[in-house]
Design a protein around this motif. Structure first.
Motif, PDB file in Angstrom:
ATOM      1  N   GLU A   1       0.832  -1.205   0.000  1.00 37.93           N
ATOM      2  CA  GLU A   1       0.000   0.000   0.000  1.00 37.93           C
ATOM      3  C   GLU A   1       0.870   1.259   0.000  1.00 37.93           C
ATOM      4  O   GLU A   1       2.017   1.249   0.452  1.00 37.93           O
ATOM      5  CB  GLU A   1      -0.906   0.020   1.239  1.00 37.93           C
ATOM      6  N   LYS A   2       0.316   2.365  -0.475  1.00 39.97           N
ATOM      7  CA  LYS A   2       1.031   3.648  -0.488  1.00 39.97           C
ATOM      8  C   LYS A   2       1.460   4.062   0.920  1.00 39.97           C
ATOM      9  O   LYS A   2       2.539   4.616   1.115  1.00 39.97           O
ATOM     10  CB  LYS A   2       0.149   4.728  -1.120  1.00 39.97           C
ATOM     11  N   ALA A   3       0.625   3.777   1.912  1.00 46.04           N
ATOM     12  CA  ALA A   3       0.942   4.150   3.295  1.00 46.04           C
ATOM     13  C   ALA A   3       2.255   3.522   3.770  1.00 46.04           C
ATOM     14  O   ALA A   3       2.949   4.085   4.612  1.00 46.04           O
ATOM     15  CB  ALA A   3      -0.194   3.745   4.235  1.00 46.04           C
ATOM     16  N   ALA A   4       2.614   2.365   3.225  1.00 46.64           N
ATOM     17  CA  ALA A   4       3.860   1.700   3.614  1.00 46.64           C
ATOM     18  C   ALA A   4       5.088   2.505   3.201  1.00 46.64           C
ATOM     19  O   ALA A   4       6.179   2.294   3.737  1.00 46.64           O
ATOM     20  CB  ALA A   4       3.926   0.299   3.013  1.00 46.64           C
ATOM     21  N   ARG A   5       4.927   3.432   2.260  1.00 54.32           N
ATOM     22  CA  ARG A   5       6.035   4.251   1.785  1.00 54.32           C
ATOM     23  C   ARG A   5       5.955   5.695   2.261  1.00 54.32           C
ATOM     24  O   ARG A   5       6.828   6.503   1.962  1.00 54.32           O
ATOM     25  CB  ARG A   5       6.080   4.229   0.256  1.00 54.32           C
ATOM     26  N   GLN A   6       4.891   6.058   2.975  1.00 51.72           N
ATOM     27  CA  GLN A   6       4.710   7.440   3.404  1.00 51.72           C
ATOM     28  C   GLN A   6       5.314   7.657   4.788  1.00 51.72           C
ATOM     29  O   GLN A   6       5.003   6.922   5.727  1.00 51.72           O
ATOM     30  CB  GLN A   6       3.223   7.811   3.419  1.00 51.72           C
TER      31      GLN A   6
ATOM     32  N   GLY B   1      -5.987  -1.876  -1.412  1.00 52.91           N
ATOM     33  CA  GLY B   1      -5.523  -1.260  -2.647  1.00 52.91           C
ATOM     34  C   GLY B   1      -5.522   0.249  -2.631  1.00 52.91           C
ATOM     35  O   GLY B   1      -5.079   0.880  -3.584  1.00 52.91           O
ATOM     36  N   ALA B   2      -6.009   0.850  -1.558  1.00 56.04           N
ATOM     37  CA  ALA B   2      -6.086   2.313  -1.460  1.00 56.04           C
ATOM     38  C   ALA B   2      -5.934   2.737   0.000  1.00 56.04           C
ATOM     39  O   ALA B   2      -6.832   3.331   0.583  1.00 56.04           O
ATOM     40  CB  ALA B   2      -7.393   2.822  -2.041  1.00 56.04           C
ATOM     41  N   THR B   3      -4.803   2.402   0.599  1.00 60.40           N
ATOM     42  CA  THR B   3      -4.508   2.787   1.977  1.00 60.40           C
ATOM     43  C   THR B   3      -3.391   3.816   1.935  1.00 60.40           C
ATOM     44  O   THR B   3      -2.297   3.524   1.437  1.00 60.40           O
ATOM     45  CB  THR B   3      -4.109   1.555   2.809  1.00 60.40           C
ATOM     46  N   CYS B   4      -3.688   5.028   2.438  1.00 61.33           N
ATOM     47  CA  CYS B   4      -2.716   6.116   2.348  1.00 61.33           C
ATOM     48  C   CYS B   4      -3.042   7.212   3.354  1.00 61.33           C
ATOM     49  O   CYS B   4      -4.146   7.275   3.890  1.00 61.33           O
ATOM     50  CB  CYS B   4      -2.708   6.694   0.936  1.00 61.33           C
ATOM     51  N   HIS B   5      -2.060   8.102   3.569  1.00 60.89           N
ATOM     52  CA  HIS B   5      -2.270   9.267   4.419  1.00 60.89           C
ATOM     53  C   HIS B   5      -3.239  10.211   3.720  1.00 60.89           C
ATOM     54  O   HIS B   5      -3.091  10.480   2.517  1.00 60.89           O
ATOM     55  CB  HIS B   5      -0.964  10.023   4.645  1.00 60.89           C
ATOM     56  N   ILE B   6      -4.208  10.734   4.494  1.00 58.79           N
ATOM     57  CA  ILE B   6      -5.136  11.708   3.918  1.00 58.79           C
ATOM     58  C   ILE B   6      -5.078  13.052   4.624  1.00 58.79           C
ATOM     59  O   ILE B   6      -5.493  14.054   4.055  1.00 58.79           O
ATOM     60  CB  ILE B   6      -6.588  11.179   3.896  1.00 58.79           C
ATOM     61  N   ALA B   7      -4.551  13.093   5.871  1.00 62.86           N
ATOM     62  CA  ALA B   7      -4.498  14.372   6.589  1.00 62.86           C
ATOM     63  C   ALA B   7      -3.451  14.323   7.695  1.00 62.86           C
ATOM     64  O   ALA B   7      -3.170  13.257   8.260  1.00 62.86           O
ATOM     65  CB  ALA B   7      -5.869  14.702   7.180  1.00 62.86           C
ATOM     66  N   TYR B   8      -2.914  15.522   7.980  1.00 69.03           N
ATOM     67  CA  TYR B   8      -1.985  15.724   9.092  1.00 69.03           C
ATOM     68  C   TYR B   8      -2.551  16.831   9.968  1.00 69.03           C
ATOM     69  O   TYR B   8      -2.953  17.884   9.477  1.00 69.03           O
ATOM     70  CB  TYR B   8      -0.603  16.146   8.600  1.00 69.03           C
TER      71      TYR B   8
ATOM     72  N   ASP C   1      -8.704   9.842  -3.204  1.00 65.94           N
ATOM     73  CA  ASP C   1      -8.002   9.069  -4.225  1.00 65.94           C
ATOM     74  C   ASP C   1      -6.527   8.974  -3.849  1.00 65.94           C
ATOM     75  O   ASP C   1      -5.792   9.958  -3.949  1.00 65.94           O
ATOM     76  CB  ASP C   1      -8.166   9.734  -5.592  1.00 65.94           C
ATOM     77  N   CYS C   2      -6.102   7.794  -3.427  1.00 68.55           N
ATOM     78  CA  CYS C   2      -4.708   7.607  -2.994  1.00 68.55           C
ATOM     79  C   CYS C   2      -3.718   7.747  -4.155  1.00 68.55           C
ATOM     80  O   CYS C   2      -2.548   8.036  -3.924  1.00 68.55           O
ATOM     81  CB  CYS C   2      -4.533   6.245  -2.327  1.00 68.55           C
ATOM     82  N   GLU C   3      -4.169   7.540  -5.365  1.00 62.03           N
ATOM     83  CA  GLU C   3      -3.270   7.648  -6.526  1.00 62.03           C
ATOM     84  C   GLU C   3      -2.885   9.102  -6.801  1.00 62.03           C
ATOM     85  O   GLU C   3      -1.737   9.394  -7.099  1.00 62.03           O
ATOM     86  CB  GLU C   3      -3.928   7.042  -7.772  1.00 62.03           C
TER      87      GLU C   3
END
Length: 189
Positions: A81-86, A140-147, A172-174
């Motif tokens: 997932e994208k979150a694994a790289r954020q 398939g769409a796990t990512c940071h959305i806010a800080y 949209d994580c992409e």
């Protein structure tokens, strides 16, 4: 006449839209996150370490550390997932609790977002920073959305919950970039 009226009434009632038995609800749940007690080291070398941790109702949580920066991802595909790289910009460590935002929109309770406190390293004698990272959780769409800067906003937890509840479903994580919610002073953007 009564039969005609009763038949018409039953027909009219039958044509009314059927409301769902239970309206969608959103709640919070917490789990502990202690890398030493709750997690299993999956890989470790001089450059990177990775842990597998249990999440809400056994949902896998992947935690990784490299260059003094943590990343956290969720689900069976957590490592891809994208979150694994954020990662956050400054060196950091994790708080000890994950707040899960859960919904019953699909007829059963499942997490759709998490809120996790990251403690950032102090610079030039300044106090340590605290950032609430809101992550969308969807295969398939796990990512940071806010800080959310937890020290600059007295209502930081409420801001993070609102960001999760209003943004996660359609984010949209992409193509999307995480939003900085409220006053943000944790690091220069």
């Amino acid at each position: 006449m009564r039969r005609v009226f009763a038949s018409a009434l039953y027909l009219a009632i039958g044509l009314l839209p059927i409301a769902p038995a239970v309206a969608q609800q959103i709640e919070s749940s917490e789990t502990n996150l202690d890398l030493n007690l709750d997690c299993t080291v999956m890989q470790s070398d001089d450059f990177r370490s990775t842990w597998a941790c249990p999440g809400l109702k056994g949902m896998p949580v992947m935690v990784a550390e490299s260059d003094l920066r943590m990343s956290v991802s969720y689900g069976l595909t957590s490592t891809t997932e994208k979150a694994a790289r954020q990662q956050l910009q400054p060196p950091n460590r994790l708080g000890d609790k994950i707040e899960w935002r859960v919904s019953n929109a699909d007829g059963y309770w499942k997490p759709f977002a998490s809120i996790l406190r990251f403690l950032t390293k102090a610079e030039d004698g300044k106090p340590e920073g605290e950032v609430l990272v809101v992550t969308k959780i969807s295969p398939g769409a796990t990512c940071h959305i806010a800080y959310v800067d937890a020290l600059a906003n007295p209502d930081a937890e409420a801001l993070a919950r609102k960001a999760a509840d209003t943004t996660a479903k359609d984010f949209d994580c992409e193509t999307g970039e995480p939003d900085y919610v409220g006053k943000f002073e944790a690091w220069k953007r």
